[in-house]
Write a protein that holds these residues in place. Structure first.
Motif, PDB file in Angstrom:
ATOM      1  N   LEU A  17       0.874  -1.164   0.000  1.00  0.00           N
ATOM      2  CA  LEU A  17       0.000   0.000   0.000  1.00  0.00           C
ATOM      3  C   LEU A  17       0.916   1.221   0.000  1.00  0.00           C
ATOM      4  O   LEU A  17       1.825   1.319   0.843  1.00  0.00           O
ATOM      5  N   VAL A  18       0.681   2.137  -0.948  1.00  0.00           N
ATOM      6  CA  VAL A  18       1.576   3.275  -1.146  1.00  0.00           C
ATOM      7  C   VAL A  18       0.773   4.573  -1.126  1.00  0.00           C
ATOM      8  O   VAL A  18      -0.248   4.684  -1.803  1.00  0.00           O
ATOM      9  N   GLN A  19       1.268   5.539  -0.359  1.00  0.00           N
ATOM     10  CA  GLN A  19       0.635   6.856  -0.338  1.00  0.00           C
ATOM     11  C   GLN A  19       1.048   7.624  -1.579  1.00  0.00           C
ATOM     12  O   GLN A  19       2.231   7.830  -1.827  1.00  0.00           O
ATOM     13  N   GLY A  20       0.045   8.039  -2.385  1.00  0.00           N
ATOM     14  CA  GLY A  20       0.327   8.782  -3.610  1.00  0.00           C
ATOM     15  C   GLY A  20       0.069  10.263  -3.443  1.00  0.00           C
ATOM     16  O   GLY A  20      -0.473  10.714  -2.430  1.00  0.00           O
ATOM     17  N   ASP A  21       0.451  11.019  -4.450  1.00  0.00           N
ATOM     18  CA  ASP A  21       0.256  12.460  -4.427  1.00  0.00           C
ATOM     19  C   ASP A  21      -0.963  12.903  -5.215  1.00  0.00           C
ATOM     20  O   ASP A  21      -1.421  14.023  -5.072  1.00  0.00           O
ATOM     21  N   ASP A  22      -1.464  12.025  -6.075  1.00  0.00           N
ATOM     22  CA  ASP A  22      -2.534  12.423  -6.975  1.00  0.00           C
ATOM     23  C   ASP A  22      -3.642  11.377  -6.934  1.00  0.00           C
ATOM     24  O   ASP A  22      -4.020  10.918  -5.870  1.00  0.00           O
ATOM     25  N   GLU A  23      -4.139  10.997  -8.091  1.00  0.00           N
ATOM     26  CA  GLU A  23      -5.239  10.045  -8.188  1.00  0.00           C
ATOM     27  C   GLU A  23      -4.796   8.652  -7.762  1.00  0.00           C
ATOM     28  O   GLU A  23      -3.654   8.253  -8.003  1.00  0.00           O
ATOM     29  N   PRO A  24      -5.706   7.885  -7.162  1.00  0.00           N
ATOM     30  CA  PRO A  24      -5.356   6.509  -6.798  1.00  0.00           C
ATOM     31  C   PRO A  24      -5.208   5.646  -8.048  1.00  0.00           C
ATOM     32  O   PRO A  24      -5.813   5.927  -9.090  1.00  0.00           O
ATOM     33  N   ILE A  25      -4.379   4.606  -7.917  1.00  0.00           N
ATOM     34  CA  ILE A  25      -4.160   3.693  -9.043  1.00  0.00           C
ATOM     35  C   ILE A  25      -3.565   2.403  -8.492  1.00  0.00           C
ATOM     36  O   ILE A  25      -2.928   2.397  -7.432  1.00  0.00           O
ATOM     37  N   VAL A  77      -1.952   2.216  -4.763  1.00  0.00           N
ATOM     38  CA  VAL A  77      -1.637   3.622  -4.493  1.00  0.00           C
ATOM     39  C   VAL A  77      -2.922   4.358  -4.133  1.00  0.00           C
ATOM     40  O   VAL A  77      -3.885   4.357  -4.902  1.00  0.00           O
ATOM     41  N   PHE A  78      -2.920   4.976  -2.949  1.00  0.00           N
ATOM     42  CA  PHE A  78      -4.095   5.748  -2.529  1.00  0.00           C
ATOM     43  C   PHE A  78      -3.804   7.237  -2.608  1.00  0.00           C
ATOM     44  O   PHE A  78      -2.654   7.664  -2.621  1.00  0.00           O
ATOM     45  N   ALA A  79      -4.859   8.043  -2.687  1.00  0.00           N
ATOM     46  CA  ALA A  79      -4.747   9.468  -3.002  1.00  0.00           C
ATOM     47  C   ALA A  79      -4.406  10.341  -1.802  1.00  0.00           C
ATOM     48  O   ALA A  79      -5.047  10.238  -0.753  1.00  0.00           O
ATOM     49  N   HIS A  80      -3.430  11.186  -1.980  1.00  0.00           N
ATOM     50  CA  HIS A  80      -3.133  12.322  -1.099  1.00  0.00           C
ATOM     51  C   HIS A  80      -2.991  11.973   0.382  1.00  0.00           C
ATOM     52  O   HIS A  80      -3.181  12.838   1.240  1.00  0.00           O
ATOM     53  N   GLY A  81      -2.719  10.754   0.717  1.00  0.00           N
ATOM     54  CA  GLY A  81      -2.586  10.377   2.117  1.00  0.00           C
ATOM     55  C   GLY A  81      -3.900  10.305   2.855  1.00  0.00           C
ATOM     56  O   GLY A  81      -3.921  10.301   4.084  1.00  0.00           O
ATOM     57  N   PHE A  82      -5.009  10.248   2.127  1.00  0.00           N
ATOM     58  CA  PHE A  82      -6.321  10.194   2.773  1.00  0.00           C
ATOM     59  C   PHE A  82      -6.592   8.782   3.278  1.00  0.00           C
ATOM     60  O   PHE A  82      -6.538   7.800   2.529  1.00  0.00           O
ATOM     61  N   TYR A  83      -6.928   8.701   4.551  1.00  0.00           N
ATOM     62  CA  TYR A  83      -7.222   7.432   5.213  1.00  0.00           C
ATOM     63  C   TYR A  83      -8.343   6.691   4.483  1.00  0.00           C
ATOM     64  O   TYR A  83      -8.213   5.504   4.174  1.00  0.00           O
TER      65      TYR A  83
END
Length: 186
Positions: free
Chosen positions: A26-34, A48-54
């Motif tokens: 699971l990776v914290q991304g900076d933009d859209e999840p993918i 990859v999840f978006a912007h560090g949002f839980y």
């Protein structure tokens, strides 16, 4: 003592629960999840999840839990996605494929003591989706899973969340039936 809901905790729990068996992080991304399958540059799969949002982490984990082995070899699982700004017909199609992932989202939220909010994900659309009607469909899926059994991967993650956040086993009472606000007209 209540734990804070820190996305890093989800990253660590996901790694502990699935890292070895599925070579997935699971990776914290900076933009859209993918979702990115392993390739020549990265030897592991990435959720990859978006912007560090839980809540985004939960949602992306939910999609990963649904995707079978062949889907997990494709970027974003090879799923169809129509971006925000959908028509009523496209929104209806979107909601059909979102029922199961959002049911898992709700399980994950309850297992971690985090508030669940159903997402119609159509802020730029030309109409307002019926959130309560959609959440009722998600609720029905939750009840079905509680009755028939939660699949193995989401069940493993729920157990990890319950252990970490020290929450109780899931029961139907944890998932209130969505009601329209008083005075609301459909």
């Amino acid at each position: 003592m209540t734990r804070q809901h820190n996305p890093q905790d989800l990253i660590d729990l996901f790694e502990q629960t699935f890292g070895v068996d599925y070579q997935t992080k699971l990776v914290q991304g900076d933009d859209e999840p993918i979702y990115l399958p392993a390739d020549d540059k990265t030897p592991y799969h990435q959720v990859v999840f978006a912007h560090g949002f839980y809540a985004s982490a939960f949602h992306e984990i939910s999609h990963w839990c649904i995707a079978g082995e062949q889907r997990r070899q494709q970027v974003d699982y090879g799923y169809w996605y129509c971006p925000d700004g959908r028509s009523a017909d496209k929104q209806s199609e979107f909601e059909v494929v979102e029922i199961k992932p959002q049911a898992f989202d709700w399980f994950f939220c309850v297992a971690s003591g985090y508030p669940f909010n159903v997402s119609c994900d159509n802020l730029e659309g030309d109409f307002q989706p019926d959130r309560i009607a959609f959440q009722r469909k998600v609720h029905a899926q939750v009840m079905d899973y509680l009755e028939k059994g939660i699949p193995e991967r989401p069940a493993r993650f729920i157990q990890a969340l319950q252990k970490f956040y020290q929450t109780s086993p899931l029961t139907a009472d944890d998932f209130p039936y969505p009601e329209y606000p008083t005075g609301w007209c459909n």
